[in-house]
Design a protein around this motif. Structure first.
Motif, PDB file in Angstrom:
ATOM      1  N   LEU A 161       0.710  -1.191  -0.023  1.00 26.06           N
ATOM      2  CA  LEU A 161      -0.004  -0.033   0.108  1.00 26.06           C
ATOM      3  C   LEU A 161       0.781   1.363   0.014  1.00 26.06           C
ATOM      4  CD1 LEU A 161      -3.062   0.864   0.097  1.00 26.06           C
ATOM      5  CD2 LEU A 161      -2.888   0.876   2.449  1.00 26.06           C
ATOM      6  N   GLY A 162       2.065   1.230   0.731  1.00 26.05           N
ATOM      7  CA  GLY A 162       3.056   2.433   0.491  1.00 26.05           C
ATOM      8  C   GLY A 162       3.296   2.819  -0.710  1.00 26.05           C
ATOM      9  N   ASN A 163       3.434   1.897  -1.647  1.00 25.94           N
ATOM     10  CA  ASN A 163       3.740   2.501  -3.050  1.00 25.94           C
ATOM     11  C   ASN A 163       2.891   3.544  -3.432  1.00 25.94           C
ATOM     12  OD1 ASN A 163       5.878   0.849  -3.187  1.00 25.94           O
ATOM     13  ND2 ASN A 163       5.119  -0.799  -4.329  1.00 25.94           N
ATOM     14  N   PHE A 164       1.577   3.274  -2.959  1.00 26.96           N
ATOM     15  CA  PHE A 164       0.685   4.460  -3.664  1.00 26.96           C
ATOM     16  C   PHE A 164       0.165   5.644  -2.587  1.00 26.96           C
ATOM     17  CE2 PHE A 164      -0.143   0.151  -5.313  1.00 26.96           C
ATOM     18  CZ  PHE A 164       0.093   0.650  -6.973  1.00 26.96           C
ATOM     19  N   ILE A 165       0.082   5.155  -1.367  1.00 25.64           N
ATOM     20  CA  ILE A 165      -0.193   6.431  -0.293  1.00 25.64           C
ATOM     21  C   ILE A 165       1.020   7.315  -0.115  1.00 25.64           C
ATOM     22  CG2 ILE A 165      -2.033   4.924   0.542  1.00 25.64           C
ATOM     23  CD1 ILE A 165      -0.418   4.512   3.047  1.00 25.64           C
ATOM     24  N   ALA A 166       2.245   6.521  -0.345  1.00 25.44           N
ATOM     25  CA  ALA A 166       3.349   7.493  -0.082  1.00 25.44           C
ATOM     26  C   ALA A 166       4.009   7.848  -1.360  1.00 25.44           C
ATOM     27  CB  ALA A 166       4.270   6.552   0.670  1.00 25.44           C
ATOM     28  N   ALA A 167       3.273   7.776  -2.582  1.00 27.49           N
ATOM     29  CA  ALA A 167       3.877   8.399  -3.815  1.00 27.49           C
ATOM     30  C   ALA A 167       4.445   9.312  -3.816  1.00 27.49           C
ATOM     31  CB  ALA A 167       3.152   7.654  -5.011  1.00 27.49           C
ATOM     32  N   VAL A 168       5.365   9.737  -4.534  1.00 33.34           N
ATOM     33  CA  VAL A 168       6.305  10.845  -4.718  1.00 33.34           C
ATOM     34  C   VAL A 168       5.927  11.524  -6.426  1.00 33.34           C
ATOM     35  CG1 VAL A 168       8.000  12.461  -4.561  1.00 33.34           C
ATOM     36  CG2 VAL A 168       7.741  10.711  -3.148  1.00 33.34           C
ATOM     37  N   PRO A 169       4.794  12.043  -6.395  1.00 32.68           N
ATOM     38  CA  PRO A 169       4.591  12.577  -7.893  1.00 32.68           C
ATOM     39  C   PRO A 169       5.584  13.490  -8.287  1.00 32.68           C
ATOM     40  CG  PRO A 169       3.151  13.817  -6.185  1.00 32.68           C
ATOM     41  CD  PRO A 169       3.818  12.890  -5.606  1.00 32.68           C
ATOM     42  N   SER A 170       5.847  13.927  -9.547  1.00 30.93           N
ATOM     43  CA  SER A 170       6.962  15.032 -10.013  1.00 30.93           C
ATOM     44  C   SER A 170       6.276  16.471  -9.371  1.00 30.93           C
ATOM     45  CB  SER A 170       6.593  15.104 -11.609  1.00 30.93           C
ATOM     46  OG  SER A 170       7.001  13.926 -12.290  1.00 30.93           O
ATOM     47  N   HIS A 171       7.261  17.021  -9.110  1.00 30.20           N
ATOM     48  CA  HIS A 171       7.175  18.599  -8.342  1.00 30.20           C
ATOM     49  C   HIS A 171       8.190  19.216  -8.844  1.00 30.20           C
ATOM     50  CE1 HIS A 171       9.436  15.568  -5.970  1.00 30.20           C
ATOM     51  NE2 HIS A 171      10.350  16.607  -5.534  1.00 30.20           N
ATOM     52  N   ARG A 172       7.969  20.589  -8.386  1.00 32.47           N
ATOM     53  CA  ARG A 172       9.172  21.620  -8.497  1.00 32.47           C
ATOM     54  C   ARG A 172       8.603  22.938  -7.578  1.00 32.47           C
ATOM     55  NH1 ARG A 172       6.220  25.819 -10.738  1.00 32.47           N
ATOM     56  NH2 ARG A 172       4.480  25.399 -12.349  1.00 32.47           N
ATOM     57  N   CYS A 173       9.492  23.808  -7.619  1.00 32.90           N
ATOM     58  CA  CYS A 173       9.321  24.677  -6.509  1.00 32.90           C
ATOM     59  C   CYS A 173       8.053  25.762  -7.004  1.00 32.90           C
ATOM     60  CB  CYS A 173      10.437  25.734  -6.369  1.00 32.90           C
ATOM     61  SG  CYS A 173      12.124  24.883  -5.950  1.00 32.90           S
ATOM     62  N   ASP A 174       7.344  26.083  -5.954  1.00 34.76           N
ATOM     63  CA  ASP A 174       6.183  26.823  -6.088  1.00 34.76           C
ATOM     64  C   ASP A 174       6.831  28.412  -6.430  1.00 34.76           C
ATOM     65  OD1 ASP A 174       3.813  28.167  -6.123  1.00 34.76           O
ATOM     66  OD2 ASP A 174       3.158  27.722  -4.289  1.00 34.76           O
ATOM     67  N   LEU A 175       6.027  28.890  -7.357  1.00 33.48           N
ATOM     68  CA  LEU A 175       6.433  30.264  -8.043  1.00 33.48           C
ATOM     69  C   LEU A 175       5.478  31.203  -7.885  1.00 33.48           C
ATOM     70  CD1 LEU A 175       8.476  29.007 -11.296  1.00 33.48           C
ATOM     71  CD2 LEU A 175       9.374  29.437  -9.191  1.00 33.48           C
ATOM     72  N   SER A 176       4.263  30.918  -7.193  1.00 32.37           N
ATOM     73  CA  SER A 176       3.166  31.640  -7.070  1.00 32.37           C
ATOM     74  C   SER A 176       3.267  33.234  -6.433  1.00 32.37           C
ATOM     75  CB  SER A 176       2.039  31.058  -6.359  1.00 32.37           C
ATOM     76  OG  SER A 176       2.501  30.801  -4.986  1.00 32.37           O
ATOM     77  N   SER A 212      -3.684  13.002  -4.281  1.00 27.40           N
ATOM     78  CA  SER A 212      -3.052  13.318  -2.754  1.00 27.40           C
ATOM     79  C   SER A 212      -2.597  12.238  -2.045  1.00 27.40           C
ATOM     80  CB  SER A 212      -4.208  13.894  -1.629  1.00 27.40           C
ATOM     81  OG  SER A 212      -3.569  13.984  -0.511  1.00 27.40           O
ATOM     82  N   THR A 213      -1.378  12.431  -1.827  1.00 26.56           N
ATOM     83  CA  THR A 213      -0.407  11.485  -1.101  1.00 26.56           C
ATOM     84  C   THR A 213       0.239  11.802   0.070  1.00 26.56           C
ATOM     85  OG1 THR A 213       1.800  11.937  -2.263  1.00 26.56           O
ATOM     86  CG2 THR A 213       0.231  10.297  -3.307  1.00 26.56           C
ATOM     87  N   LEU A 214       0.880  11.044   0.755  1.00 31.04           N
ATOM     88  CA  LEU A 214       1.511  11.515   2.026  1.00 31.04           C
ATOM     89  C   LEU A 214       2.657  12.520   1.738  1.00 31.04           C
ATOM     90  CD1 LEU A 214       2.416   8.082   4.068  1.00 31.04           C
ATOM     91  CD2 LEU A 214       0.637   9.732   4.474  1.00 31.04           C
ATOM     92  N   ALA A 215       3.251  12.378   0.607  1.00 29.40           N
ATOM     93  CA  ALA A 215       4.289  13.199   0.420  1.00 29.40           C
ATOM     94  C   ALA A 215       3.872  14.701  -0.183  1.00 29.40           C
ATOM     95  CB  ALA A 215       5.064  12.480  -0.971  1.00 29.40           C
ATOM     96  N   THR A 216       2.571  14.756  -0.580  1.00 30.39           N
ATOM     97  CA  THR A 216       2.001  16.011  -1.281  1.00 30.39           C
ATOM     98  C   THR A 216       1.333  16.721   0.136  1.00 30.39           C
ATOM     99  OG1 THR A 216       0.057  15.023  -1.749  1.00 30.39           O
ATOM    100  CG2 THR A 216       1.721  15.353  -3.515  1.00 30.39           C
ATOM    101  N   GLU A 217       0.862  15.925   1.030  1.00 38.51           N
ATOM    102  CA  GLU A 217       0.096  16.568   2.046  1.00 38.51           C
ATOM    103  C   GLU A 217       1.030  17.246   3.163  1.00 38.51           C
ATOM    104  OE1 GLU A 217      -3.249  16.692   3.269  1.00 38.51           O
ATOM    105  OE2 GLU A 217      -3.578  16.320   1.103  1.00 38.51           O
ATOM    106  N   TRP A 218       2.152  16.646   3.241  1.00 38.41           N
ATOM    107  CA  TRP A 218       3.192  17.146   4.235  1.00 38.41           C
ATOM    108  C   TRP A 218       4.515  17.473   3.593  1.00 38.41           C
ATOM    109  CZ3 TRP A 218       0.029  12.906   5.776  1.00 38.41           C
ATOM    110  CH2 TRP A 218      -1.008  13.293   6.833  1.00 38.41           C
ATOM    111  N   ASP A 219       4.485  17.566   2.185  1.00 37.55           N
ATOM    112  CA  ASP A 219       5.606  18.330   1.647  1.00 37.55           C
ATOM    113  C   ASP A 219       6.944  17.447   2.176  1.00 37.55           C
ATOM    114  OD1 ASP A 219       4.386  20.084   0.274  1.00 37.55           O
ATOM    115  OD2 ASP A 219       4.809  21.685   1.592  1.00 37.55           O
ATOM    116  N   LEU A 220       6.742  16.041   1.899  1.00 36.32           N
ATOM    117  CA  LEU A 220       7.666  14.941   2.251  1.00 36.32           C
ATOM    118  C   LEU A 220       8.596  14.832   1.100  1.00 36.32           C
ATOM    119  CD1 LEU A 220       5.876  12.786   4.763  1.00 36.32           C
ATOM    120  CD2 LEU A 220       7.093  14.724   5.248  1.00 36.32           C
ATOM    121  N   VAL A 221       9.195  15.785   0.582  1.00 35.07           N
ATOM    122  CA  VAL A 221      10.064  15.717  -0.659  1.00 35.07           C
ATOM    123  C   VAL A 221      11.378  16.129  -0.257  1.00 35.07           C
ATOM    124  CG1 VAL A 221       8.090  15.474  -2.158  1.00 35.07           C
ATOM    125  CG2 VAL A 221       9.025  17.595  -1.675  1.00 35.07           C
TER     126      VAL A 221
END
Length: 444
Positions: free
Chosen positions: A37-52, A121-130
Motif C-alpha cells: 500500500l505504501g507504493n501508492f499512499i506514499a508515492a512521490v509525484p513529479s514536483h517543482r518549486c512553487d513560483l506563485s 493526494s499522497t503522504l508526500a504532497t500533504e506534508w511536503d515530504l520531498v
C-alpha cells in the motif's frame, strides 16, 4: 514409528490439507495489499518549486509558463527542471539560451507544486515530504515493517499451529489426545476411515520423540547448541537477504519512467507463473538448489540494470520484472525450506525468528533506496550484493527433499536432517499393537 509414515497412511495431501490451504489463502491474499500500500499512499509525484509568490509580484507578467520555469528553475543533467532547487533571483538572461549551470541556487522557498495527474493526494504532497524531507516519507514504510517484525516475534509461537494445530507439534509436546482428534478429522475427510480406527492416543505415544514431552521450548533453544546456532544464523541471513531483495525491487516501481499502476500490475502478474513453477522445481531440483538459483537470478538481474542506460525504460522494466520473479521464487521457497529445516519442537520459534529477520530486511529496504542521493546506482549495488550473499549462504544449508523432518533438537545435533525418507525404517501403523483400556484391565 516416524510421523511421516503415519501421515502417508492418512494421505499427506488430500481433501483435508487442501481445505486448510483454502482457508489460509483468504488471509494471505489480503496481506500483500497492506504491504504494498505504501507504493501508492506514499508515492512521490513529479514536483517543482512553487513560483506563485513571484507571479503575485507581477515579475512574470509577459512570460509564458515555459519561460517562467527557464528563468527560475535550474535544469538537471537529464534536461528536466530541478525538483528541489531554484534561483534566488529570476535569471532573465537565460531566455537567450545562455548557460545556467554555474549559477547559484537555493532550496525551494515557498513549497512545491505537484503533478496531480496520477495522484490527487499522497503522504508526500500533504506534508511536503520531498527533497530534504523525503527520508521521513520512506521512514513510514520502515516504521510499519518494524511493527510487523515485532509482531512476528510476539506471535511466533503461533506460526506452526495451523487451522487446526499441527499434529506433529502436538505429538512432540505430549498432547496425544488433541493430536488424535485432529488426525481422526484428517483421515475421515481424506476418506481413509480404515486407518482412522487404528489411530489412538496410545498409538501416537509410540511416535519416535527422544526429548522430554513436558519441556517448554523458547527462542533461546535456537542458540543453546552448536548446530542449532549455525542453523539459526544461516537461515536468518537468508531470510534477511530474501526479504530485503524482494521488497527492495517491489518498492522501486517508480524508477523506470513508466506508469506506476502498469509496473505494479506486471510485478504482481509475474509472481503467479513463478510461484507455480517453484512447486515443480522443489521436487525436481530440490529446495536448496531452487533457493540458491532464484537468489542468484535476482542478483544478476539487479546487476544488469546497473549498466543499462536510464532512457531504456522498457528494457530496464523487463529485466526488473525478471528480477522480481526470481525474488518471488526465493521468498516462496524459503518459507517451505526453513520450516523443514527446524525440528518440530522449536519450529514455531524458528519460523518466528526467521520472519523477524525477514521483516528487518523489509524495514531497511526503503532506507537502502534513499542512498541514491549518495550515488544513483548505490541502492542497486547493495541489493545485488545482498542477493548474491544470501545465495552463497543458502548453499551452506542441508537439502530437505525426500528427507525425514527433524523432530527434536538432538536430531539436528546428530545430523539426522539429511537422512533419506526412503532409507528410513518404515513401521506400518497396522503393525502396532493397539490395546484399549478395557483390554488392559481384562488381562490384569
Amino acid at each position: 514409528m516416524k510421523f511421516e509414515h503415519l501421515l502417508s497412511d492418512i494421505n499427506g495431501f488430500g481433501r483435508f490439507q487442501i481445505m486448510i490451504i483454502i482457508i489460509s489463502f483468504v488471509a494471505r491474499f489480503t496481506l500483500p495489499c497492506h504491504f504494498m500500500l505504501g507504493n501508492f499512499i506514499a508515492a512521490v509525484p513529479s514536483h517543482r518549486c512553487d513560483l506563485s509568490t513571484l507571479d503575485d509580484e507581477g515579475i512574470f507578467e509577459n512570460l509564458t509558463q515555459e519561460q517562467r520555469l527557464t528563468v527560475t528553475i535550474p535544469v538537471q543533467e537529464d534536461g528536466t527542471p530541478s525538483s528541489c532547487k531554484m534561483f534566488p533571483e529570476p535569471q532573465f538572461h537565460l531566455l537567450s539560451n545562455s548557460n545556467g549551470s554555474d549559477l547559484a541556487t537555493v532550496p525551494c522557498q515557498n513549497g512545491w507544486v505537484y503533478d496531480n495527474s496520477t495522484f490527487k493526494s499522497t503522504l508526500a504532497t500533504e506534508w511536503d515530504l520531498v527533497c530534504d524531507q523525503k527520508g521521513k516519507n520512506k521512514a513510514t514504510a520502515t516504521i510499519f515493517f518494524l511493527g510487523v517484525m515485532f509482531g512476528a516475534m510476539t506471535f511466533g509461537s503461533l506460526s506452526d499451529r495451523w487451522i487446526p494445530e499441527s499434529a506433529r507439534w502436538l505429538i512432540a509436546n505430549g498432547k496425544f489426545e488433541k493430536a488424535n482428534f485432529y488426525l481422526q478429522q484428517c483421515a475421515q475427510i481424506n476418506q481413509k476411515q480404515e486407518f482412522a480406527s487404528k489411530i489412538t492416543p496410545e498409538t501416537l505415544s509410540s511416535i519416535i520423540v527422544t526429548e522430554r514431552k513436558d519441556r517448554t521450548y523458547s527462542y533461546l533453544d535456537l542458540v543453546r547448541t552448536p548446530k542449532m546456532r549455525r542453523l539459526a544464523l544461516l537461515t536468518g541471513i537468508v531470510w534477511y537477504g530474501v526479504a530485503s531483495t524482494y521488497y527492495g525491487i517491489s518498492f522501486n516501481i517508480t524508477g523506470f519512467g513508466l506508469n506506476i499502476y502498469l509496473t505494479q500490475f506486471v510485478y504482481g502478474a509475474i509472481e503467479l507463473p513463478v510461484t507455480l513453477s517453484v512447486y515443480y522445481l522443489l521436487d525436481k531440483v530440490g529446495r536448496r538448489n531452487t533457493e540458491v538459483g532464484s537468489l542468484l537470478g535476482a542478483g544478476i538481474c539487479l546487476a544488469i540494470n546497473i549498466f543499462l542506460p536510464r532512457d531504456m525504460f522498457v528494457l530496464r522494466t523487463v529485466v526488473a520484472m525478471l528480477g522480481k520473479g526470481c525474488s518471488a521464487a526465493s521468498f516462496t521457497t524459503v518459507v517451505l525450506y526453513s520450516s523443514e529445516l527446524f525440528p518440530t519442537v522449536v519450529r514455531q520459534n524458528g519460523m518466528g525468528y526467521n520472519s523477524s529477520m525477514g521483516r528487518l530486511g523489509v524495514s531497511l529496504a526503503p532506507l537502502i533506496l534513499l542512498l541514491d542521493e549518495v550515488w544513483r546506482d548505490l541502492p542497486q549495488v547493495l541489493l545485488c550484493s545482498i542477493a548474491l550473499l544470501a545465495s552463497l549462504v543458502a548453499r551452506m544449508l542441508p537439502e530437505t527433499r525426500d528427507r525425514c523432518l527433524p523432530e527434536t533438537i538432538q536430531d539436528i545435533e546428530d545430523g539426522q536432517t539429511g537422512k533419506s525418507l526412503a532409507g528410513s525404517q518404515v513401521v506400518e501403523t497396522t503393525e502396532i499393537p493397539l490395546k484399549s483400556k478395557a483390554n488392559d484391565e481384562g488381562e490384569n
